[in-house]
Enzyme design. Structure first.
Site, PDB file in Angstrom:
ATOM      1  N   TYR A 186       0.839  -1.202   0.000  1.00 29.12           N
ATOM      2  CA  TYR A 186       0.000   0.000   0.000  1.00 29.12           C
ATOM      3  C   TYR A 186       0.881   1.262   0.000  1.00 29.12           C
ATOM      4  CZ  TYR A 186      -4.025  -3.068   0.790  1.00 29.12           C
ATOM      5  OH  TYR A 186      -4.995  -4.028   0.666  1.00 29.12           O
ATOM      6  N   LEU A 307      -1.832 -17.337  10.876  1.00 25.96           N
ATOM      7  CA  LEU A 307      -2.314 -18.713  11.040  1.00 25.96           C
ATOM      8  C   LEU A 307      -2.094 -19.257  12.445  1.00 25.96           C
ATOM      9  CD1 LEU A 307      -1.383 -20.268   7.590  1.00 25.96           C
ATOM     10  CD2 LEU A 307      -3.665 -19.827   8.492  1.00 25.96           C
ATOM     11  N   GLY A 329      -6.306 -13.358  13.021  1.00 27.90           N
ATOM     12  CA  GLY A 329      -7.143 -12.872  11.928  1.00 27.90           C
ATOM     13  C   GLY A 329      -8.278 -13.842  11.679  1.00 27.90           C
ATOM     14  N   ARG A 330      -8.073 -14.732  10.692  1.00 34.70           N
ATOM     15  CA  ARG A 330      -9.161 -15.615  10.257  1.00 34.70           C
ATOM     16  C   ARG A 330      -9.684 -16.516  11.363  1.00 34.70           C
ATOM     17  NH1 ARG A 330      -5.460 -17.202   5.330  1.00 34.70           N
ATOM     18  NH2 ARG A 330      -4.000 -16.695   6.995  1.00 34.70           N
TER      19      ARG A 330
HETATM   20  C1  LIG Z   1     -10.868 -10.639   5.785  1.00 29.43           C
HETATM   21  C2  LIG Z   1      -9.491 -10.083   6.021  1.00 29.43           C
HETATM   22  C3  LIG Z   1      -9.280  -8.718   5.947  1.00 29.43           C
HETATM   23  C4  LIG Z   1      -8.019  -8.174   6.209  1.00 29.43           C
HETATM   24  N1  LIG Z   1      -7.853  -6.815   6.233  1.00 29.43           N
HETATM   25  C5  LIG Z   1      -6.695  -6.282   6.665  1.00 29.43           C
HETATM   26  C6  LIG Z   1      -6.576  -4.900   6.926  1.00 29.43           C
HETATM   27  O1  LIG Z   1      -7.540  -4.123   6.863  1.00 29.43           O
HETATM   28  N2  LIG Z   1      -5.353  -4.444   7.294  1.00 29.43           N
HETATM   29  C7  LIG Z   1      -4.275  -5.270   7.449  1.00 29.43           C
HETATM   30  O2  LIG Z   1      -3.186  -4.810   7.762  1.00 29.43           O
HETATM   31  N3  LIG Z   1      -4.388  -6.596   7.265  1.00 29.43           N
HETATM   32  C8  LIG Z   1      -5.570  -7.118   6.909  1.00 29.43           C
HETATM   33  N4  LIG Z   1      -5.705  -8.474   6.821  1.00 29.43           N
HETATM   34  C9  LIG Z   1      -4.600  -9.353   7.274  1.00 29.43           C
HETATM   35  C10 LIG Z   1      -4.830  -9.766   8.737  1.00 29.43           C
HETATM   36  O3  LIG Z   1      -4.755  -8.658   9.603  1.00 29.43           O
HETATM   37  C11 LIG Z   1      -3.805 -10.826   9.194  1.00 29.43           C
HETATM   38  O4  LIG Z   1      -2.539 -10.247   9.274  1.00 29.43           O
HETATM   39  C12 LIG Z   1      -3.753 -12.032   8.274  1.00 29.43           C
HETATM   40  O5  LIG Z   1      -5.054 -12.493   7.964  1.00 29.43           O
HETATM   41  C13 LIG Z   1      -2.932 -13.169   8.879  1.00 29.43           C
HETATM   42  O6  LIG Z   1      -3.506 -13.605  10.076  1.00 29.43           O
HETATM   43  P1  LIG Z   1      -4.421 -14.945  10.135  1.00 29.43           P
HETATM   44  O7  LIG Z   1      -3.623 -16.036   9.506  1.00 29.43           O
HETATM   45  O8  LIG Z   1      -4.668 -15.158  11.599  1.00 29.43           O
HETATM   46  O9  LIG Z   1      -5.673 -14.665   9.359  1.00 29.43           O
HETATM   47  C14 LIG Z   1      -6.953  -9.031   6.515  1.00 29.43           C
HETATM   48  C15 LIG Z   1      -7.159 -10.417   6.544  1.00 29.43           C
HETATM   49  C16 LIG Z   1      -8.415 -10.941   6.328  1.00 29.43           C
HETATM   50  C17 LIG Z   1      -8.617 -12.430   6.428  1.00 29.43           C
END
Ligand SMILES: Cc1cc2nc3c(=O)[nH]c(=O)nc-3n(C[C@H](O)[C@H](O)[C@H](O)COP(=O)(O)O)c2cc1C
Length: 383
Positions: A186, A307, A329-330
């Protein structure tokens, strides 16, 4: 005592534990305004026991939105609906946090469920017209993507001020933690990378300049007693992009400017960090060693994310000094009660004491009944 559930204090703010709901874009806003949808979605994570809950990337100017559904703090009217969200998160015991962002050349995109490509006239017919994205240089994200408009020097200076004004609005909305989105390819990441920043003015001669100016403008508006986070893309594999050593320099300089925590994400396609020949994974196991290097080199606190599913894994990163905070996150989308279940799994609390008061007695009775009906069921188990 599980480290994950020890309180975490930074500047004047204390979170009840080290579980952070990572910022997650939902594309549910209209004109950048938060709605009841955001209130319910985010408050649920606080009720689920998280220590800190981040509002998704919130645009510092309208052109900086990724899509028409992004939240914004580019005007004062956007403060009050977000203040409701911050207050609800706080009332449920979590620290309200917000990420500020600008997607630069990745703006003007379709919502995920409409394809995630560049907006077209066909989208305009459905009420979502494309707009001209801005960037450090007139270089598209990739083949087939629209060419953004290169920002003039005075426009870049105005944008620095826009970050400061958005931080002021975040403060007025009552958020206790603020994160600057410097990752994922970004705008800030674009200024940092030689692949996206080919300017000849001072913002190109010194590619860290924009990031440093943004940090200063934000810190001026963000109170001394509230922590400031910075999200980086920690791992990436593109030749000729931003190098890891430059990232270390940046973070050291950001620390001098009042940044407290580096939030370690991955990707964006414009950096070339050492990945030892492996492809980039968004798994924290993969990122942890790099994050630990960054922690040591910069002196910043580290938020690890990627994850995290098993609370014992999260506990391992904290114990090994590879992270100070754990982002979800997820997994939190799948199970907003993850922190409460993790407490039980780590034997911190097996009698629902941290659950909302209104649920507790009923859950204890449910567990007792379930025990009687199904002897193998373990009350307070993580499933
Ligand atoms: C639906 C969704 C939206 C996301 N939006 C953002 C965001 O607005 N800003 C950001 O820095 N990362 C965003 N991410 C990344 C998450 O903050 C996170 O770093 C990433 O999903 C890895 O974590 P996880 O494996 O627990 O999902 C998003 C991820 C998901 C799944």
């Amino acid at each position: 005592m599980a480290r994950l559930f020890t309180p975490y204090s930074l500047r004047g703010v204390t979170a009840r534990n080290r579980v952070v709901i990572s910022p997650m874009q939902t594309s549910q806003a209209h004109d950048g305004l938060a709605s009841d949808w955001h209130l319910a979605h985010l408050t649920r994570f606080a009720m689920g026991g998280a220590g800190t809950v981040f509002v998704e990337s919130t645009a510092v100017e309208a052109r900086g939105r990724n899509n028409h559904g992004d939240l914004g703090l580019w005007q004062d009217e956007q403060v009050q609906p977000l203040a409701r969200v911050a207050e609800a998160i706080r009332r449920e015991g979590a620290v309200p946090a917000i990420q500020l962002g600008h997607t630069g050349r990745k703006a003007s995109t379709q919502k995920w469920w409409r394809g995630n490509g560049a907006l077209t006239e066909a989208d305009a017919a459905q009420g979502e017209p494309p707009w001209l994205a801005v960037a450090p240089s007139a270089l598209p994200v990739g083949p087939g993507w629209p060419t953004p408009q290169a920002l003039g020097t005075a426009e870049v200076e105005d944008l620095v001020q826009a970050w400061g004004s958005a931080a002021r609005r975040a403060r007025e909305a009552g958020f206790q933690v603020l994160e600057i989105h410097g990752a994922h390819g970004y705008l800030i990441h674009q200024f940092l990378s030689p692949l996206a920043n080919q300017r000849t003015d001072r913002f190109g001669q010194h590619r860290l300049r924009f990031a440093l100016d943004v940090a200063e403008a934000v810190r001026q508006e963000w109170p001394e007693d509230r922590p400031l986070f910075w999200r980086v893309s920690l791992a990436d594999v593109v030749d000729g992009g931003l190098e890891f050593d430059e990232m270390v320099d940046l973070l050291r300089s950001l620390k001098d400017r009042g940044v407290d925590v580096v939030d370690c994400s991955s990707g964006g396609g414009i950096s070339s960090y050492p990945t030892q020949g492996k492809s980039v994974s968004n798994d924290l196991t993969f990122r942890a060693a790099l994050a630990a290097r960054l922690r040591e080199a910069s002196g910043l606190q580290v938020m690890g994310v990627g994850l995290v599913i098993d609370p014992r894994t999260a506990e391992g990163y904290l114990g090994a000094g590879q992270a100070d905070l754990i982002g979800l996150g997820r997994e939190a989308l799948y199970n907003p009660n993850w922190p409460l279940h993790a407490e039980a799994a780590l034997s911190v609390n097996r009698d629902y004491a941290s659950w909302p008061q209104s649920y507790r007695m009923h859950l204890l009775r449910r567990a007792a009944s379930a025990d009687a009906l199904r002897p193998s069921f373990s009350p307070g188990s993580a499933t």
